[in-house]
Design an enzyme around this catalytic site. Sequence first.
Site, short mmCIF file in Angstrom:
data_model
loop_
_atom_site.label_atom_id
_atom_site.label_comp_id
_atom_site.label_asym_id
_atom_site.label_seq_id
_atom_site.Cartn_x
_atom_site.Cartn_y
_atom_site.Cartn_z
N HIS A 278 -2.29 -8.07 -3.99
CA HIS A 278 -2.20 -6.71 -4.51
C HIS A 278 -2.08 -5.71 -3.34
O HIS A 278 -1.22 -4.83 -3.34
CB HIS A 278 -3.45 -6.43 -5.36
CG HIS A 278 -3.61 -5.01 -5.80
ND1 HIS A 278 -3.37 -4.59 -7.08
CD2 HIS A 278 -3.99 -3.90 -5.11
CE1 HIS A 278 -3.59 -3.30 -7.17
NE2 HIS A 278 -3.98 -2.84 -5.98
N GLU A 279 -2.93 -5.89 -2.31
CA GLU A 279 -2.88 -4.99 -1.15
C GLU A 279 -1.58 -5.16 -0.37
O GLU A 279 -1.03 -4.20 0.17
CB GLU A 279 -4.08 -5.23 -0.23
CG GLU A 279 -5.45 -5.01 -0.88
CD GLU A 279 -5.57 -3.68 -1.58
OE1 GLU A 279 -4.99 -2.69 -1.12
OE2 GLU A 279 -6.26 -3.64 -2.63
N HIS A 282 1.02 -2.86 -1.71
CA HIS A 282 0.88 -1.48 -1.20
C HIS A 282 1.46 -1.39 0.21
O HIS A 282 2.11 -0.42 0.56
CB HIS A 282 -0.59 -1.08 -1.14
CG HIS A 282 -1.22 -0.83 -2.47
ND1 HIS A 282 -0.62 -0.10 -3.45
CD2 HIS A 282 -2.41 -1.21 -2.98
CE1 HIS A 282 -1.42 -0.04 -4.52
NE2 HIS A 282 -2.52 -0.71 -4.25
N GLU A 358 -0.38 1.32 -8.57
CA GLU A 358 -1.37 0.25 -8.77
C GLU A 358 -0.86 -0.78 -9.77
O GLU A 358 -1.11 -1.98 -9.61
CB GLU A 358 -2.69 0.85 -9.26
CG GLU A 358 -3.39 1.76 -8.26
CD GLU A 358 -3.73 1.05 -6.95
OE1 GLU A 358 -3.85 -0.18 -6.94
OE2 GLU A 358 -3.85 1.75 -5.93
ZN LIG Z 1 -4.30 -0.95 -5.19
#
Ligand SMILES: [Zn+2]
Length: 424
Positions: A278-279, A282, A358
């Site tokens: 997930h990171e 980003h 997100e």
């Molecule tokens: Zn996030």
Amino acid sequence: MVRKMGVYAVLAFCLYGLFIYWYLFHFANTSLPFEYQGSKADPSTFLNGRELDLSEEYSKIRNLLFFLSTPFEWLFYFLILLFGFSKAFKRWADQSAKVKALRMPIYLIWLSLFAFAATFPLNYISYSLSRTYHISTQTFASWMKDELIDFWINYGTWLIIVPVLYWLMKKSQKRWWLYGWLLSVPFTLFMMFLQPVVIDPLYNDFYPLKNKELETKILALAEKAHIPAQHVFEVNMADKTNALNAYVSGIGSNARIVLWDTTLNRLNDNQILFIMAHEICHYVEKHIYFGIAGYLLLSLLGLYLTYKIMNWTVRKWGKELKIDDVRDIRSLPLFFMILSLLLFLASPLTNLASRYEEKRADQYAIEMTKNPEAAISSFQELTRSGLSEVNPPLLVKIFRYTHPSMLDRISMLEEYEITHRNQQ
Ligand SMILES: [Zn+2]
């Protein structure tokens, strides 16, 4: 007139507080829509009865504190102006400083001290609430140390910005907002660059991952996305909190992925790899840069509006607020008040943009790890460890949620799981 205005302002704040209390504790319905009951997003399937009660209670009080604290700031700045404190700070600064250059730093320290004292009770309540519900594990001394670091960093930052701002106001009464904004662009980039290496280490310790076996797996995943190993950090948070988290910060050569040690200690490897993926999204999709660009665009509009509103307020209420001229440092509380107001009004928009990123990061992560079971259980654990609410009230979602609700996040993963299972 002055006293009447003060009484009205306090009354308005109290009425607003009552409204928010009524909304959060009596009106808002946070029970799960029928179609989600019994699903993996249903907290009653993964929290025990006590955890369910605690999370509901804790979320309600936290939301109440959130909605009270920002308008409380506006009230504070308004009263500081109305009752002549700003005027007094300036007088004290003029009297105590023989050197002219010291007057602004002294004015600013008085204003900062009063603001610190006024906001301290709410901050302390928030901290002790977090302790009571066993989210925060921080000692009072350690919490106080963080508060003081906050204080000095804020003071230092405003000490750079405020003198330049008022100098620009004197140089160009009509265009100071534009010139101020132009200067804020390199300043913001510089601060974002310094944040992970200068500011964050004042609060916590950062180091390479401690668990070497896990590190190999995490760095292999980072490598897949072409992220250099030295850009992945662990941060020591266990002394401060039981909550789990990870984030991306910094720009350029200081860009980094940071995993809280609580996350590494309490989740299993597959769950951690999902959070890491997930990171990674980003990081590789450069969400920070989009964030900065959006913030700079909004701040141009914000500064222009501040300029307009300040002039209007001083023209109309200058006598009551004891500001003869916008360019006088006495108007600073008005500047802070308008800034805080505009930030609050812009937050539904910035939160919406953040929730979009997100959601993308969750989708990217599940595509990368292809393990919905680990992903879903990591979100369930995140909910439990932070006693967060799965389905927040609408106003809370709009003003507070930078992430989609856990209901949305887990349902998305569950859907992935179902379609994926059917394909096999
Ligand atoms: Zn996030």
